[in-house]
Write an enzyme that holds these catalytic residues in place. Structure first.
Site, mmCIF file in Angstrom:
data_model
loop_
_atom_site.group_PDB
_atom_site.id
_atom_site.type_symbol
_atom_site.label_atom_id
_atom_site.label_comp_id
_atom_site.label_asym_id
_atom_site.label_seq_id
_atom_site.Cartn_x
_atom_site.Cartn_y
_atom_site.Cartn_z
ATOM 1 N N HIS A 1 50.216 54.074 0.532
ATOM 2 C CA HIS A 1 51.080 55.178 0.096
ATOM 3 C C HIS A 1 51.345 56.185 1.214
ATOM 4 O O HIS A 1 52.301 56.967 1.131
ATOM 5 C CB HIS A 1 50.439 55.923 -1.079
ATOM 6 C CG HIS A 1 50.635 55.257 -2.405
ATOM 7 N ND1 HIS A 1 50.026 54.076 -2.750
ATOM 8 C CD2 HIS A 1 51.381 55.623 -3.487
ATOM 9 C CE1 HIS A 1 50.363 53.743 -3.985
ATOM 10 N NE2 HIS A 1 51.193 54.653 -4.450
ATOM 11 N N GLU B 1 24.177 54.196 -12.867
ATOM 12 C CA GLU B 1 23.505 52.952 -13.281
ATOM 13 C C GLU B 1 22.816 52.264 -12.101
ATOM 14 O O GLU B 1 22.696 51.037 -12.071
ATOM 15 C CB GLU B 1 24.502 51.997 -13.950
ATOM 16 C CG GLU B 1 25.030 52.486 -15.283
ATOM 17 C CD GLU B 1 23.946 52.688 -16.323
ATOM 18 O OE1 GLU B 1 23.078 51.817 -16.472
ATOM 19 O OE2 GLU B 1 23.964 53.748 -16.985
#
Length: 385
Positions: A340, A365
């Site tokens: 971009h 986690e």
């Protein structure tokens, strides 16, 4: 070996994609910018069964298997990671109740989450305790027929919007063994002494609620203990293979969402009189991005299938899937911004948000470093030490 999704899984995939297109994508930037919990969207997702996706049918859920839940995660996170997490985390902690809770606990706490009438969470991490779960210092002492809980929990998903939490506490400080003496206890957020302070200014997943929990002489009845006293640590370890596989699916979704937007932008953006997708440098970036995503997806699918069908090498697979998919998410989001150019550095384009959102998959986690430790430990046959 069958690599095809079932007809039901494809139907679910299509339904989630439509839901994401209509309900999530149009408002994703708004919720991210305002750091606002998307309650209305979560309620709509509950009507589709998404907040009860992993809750058994007999307790109001739909009881999807781990692979189907991974497919759902990919679709939601490809639309927006913050809102996707808000939907899937509404049932955080439900696995503990399903696996170890009493029948009374299952009947009382699971159905409200499945129907969207309640939100729950898991409270493990503390201000001074992250990856080292066995260093939890929140204590619960028994007084008559009650547990009295004191301590602080940090980085708790749904902390300021949740109705009840599965809290890891030290219940037997004199227990022998590093992993003994911990228990999981259900704590309702309307109990006296319970306080939640919302955390703002996060790098990413800003639509998802995160808070610090303060528990000051919080009293809950003894029947709020989940399973066996002193077995809390081992209970949590049993579910990490499933939850880490879930984070891997999140990573695949984030990577896919970023890559699809980069592909669309490359085809639309013109420089030097032609679409930038005609430039070999851009083509190679796209080729590498989508190849890595597919590799991460297949590893995630294998781990998800293994959760329900085969324990052989499951812990190793789950950590491999999480490490690989989270790395692919971060690297793909980075390349998407690069494609971009300057436009990718502002929130006019979604890749700016995906770039910020991707990093969390390498942290929660179990960090990337923890996953590599686990993989090496399993390869060397060292077991848990």
């Amino acid at each position: 070996m069958d690599f095809e999704l079932t007809d039901e899984q494809r139907q679910i995939q299509d339904e989630i994609a439509r839901f994401a297109e209509n309900e999530i994508k149009p408002v994703a930037t708004e919720y991210d910018t305002e750091e606002k919990f998307p309650r209305e969207i979560v309620e709509k997702a509950a009507e589709m069964g998404l907040t009860g996706a992993n809750i058994p049918l007999e307790y109001g859920g739909v009881g999807y298997d781990t692979l189907t839940n991974a497919i759902i995660a990919e679709e939601l996170f490809a639309a927006d990671p913050g809102i996707g997490l808000s939907i899937q985390s509404a049932a955080f902690g439900a696995d503990a109740i399903i696996g170890f809770g009493s029948e009374a606990q299952k009947e009382e706490y699971l159905e409200p989450v499945a129907t969207g009438d309640a939100i729950m969470g898991t409270a493990i991490s503390e201000p001074d305790t992250g990856s080292d779960v066995s260093s939890v210092s929140t204590q619960a002492r028994k007084e008559g027929d009650e547990w009295v809980i004191n301590g602080n929990k940090m980085w708790i998903t749904n902390g300021s919007v949740g109705d009840y939490f599965v809290v890891l506490c030290e219940t037997d400080p004199d227990a022998e063994g590093r992993y003994n003496g911990f228990s999981q206890i259900l704590v309702e957020s309307d109990r006296d002494g319970f306080e939640a302070e919302k955390i703002t200014g996060k790098l990413g997943i800003r639509a998802s609620d995160t808070a610090e929990l303060i528990l000051d002489d919080v009293r809950v009845p003894e029947e709020n203990l989940i399973g066996t006293r002193g077995a809390g640590f081992l209970q949590i370890m049993q579910f990490f293979d499933e939850t880490r596989t879930g984070v891997a699916a999140q990573g695949v979704g984030i990577a896919r969402g970023a890559a699809e937007r980069a592909l669309a932008y490359a085809q639309d953006r013109e420089q030097f009189g032609q679409s930038i997708s005609e430039f070999q440098a851009i083509q190679h970036k796209l080729a590498e991005m989508f190849t890595e995503i597919e590799a991460a997806r297949q590893l995630t699918y294998k781990s998800a299938w293994s959760v329900d069908n085969s324990e052989d090498q499951l812990t190793q697979l789950a950590s491999m899937a999480k490490e690989k998919a989270s790395r692919v998410a971060v690297e793909t989001a980075d390349e998407a911004v690069q494609i971009h150019g300057g436009a990718g550095y502002v929130n006019d384009f979604d890749v700016e948000r995906f770039y910020r959102d991707a990093k969390i998959t390498q942290i929660y986690e179990g960090t990337t470093e923890i996953q590599k430790n686990i993989i090496a430990r399993e390869l060397l046959g060292k077991g848990m030490t």
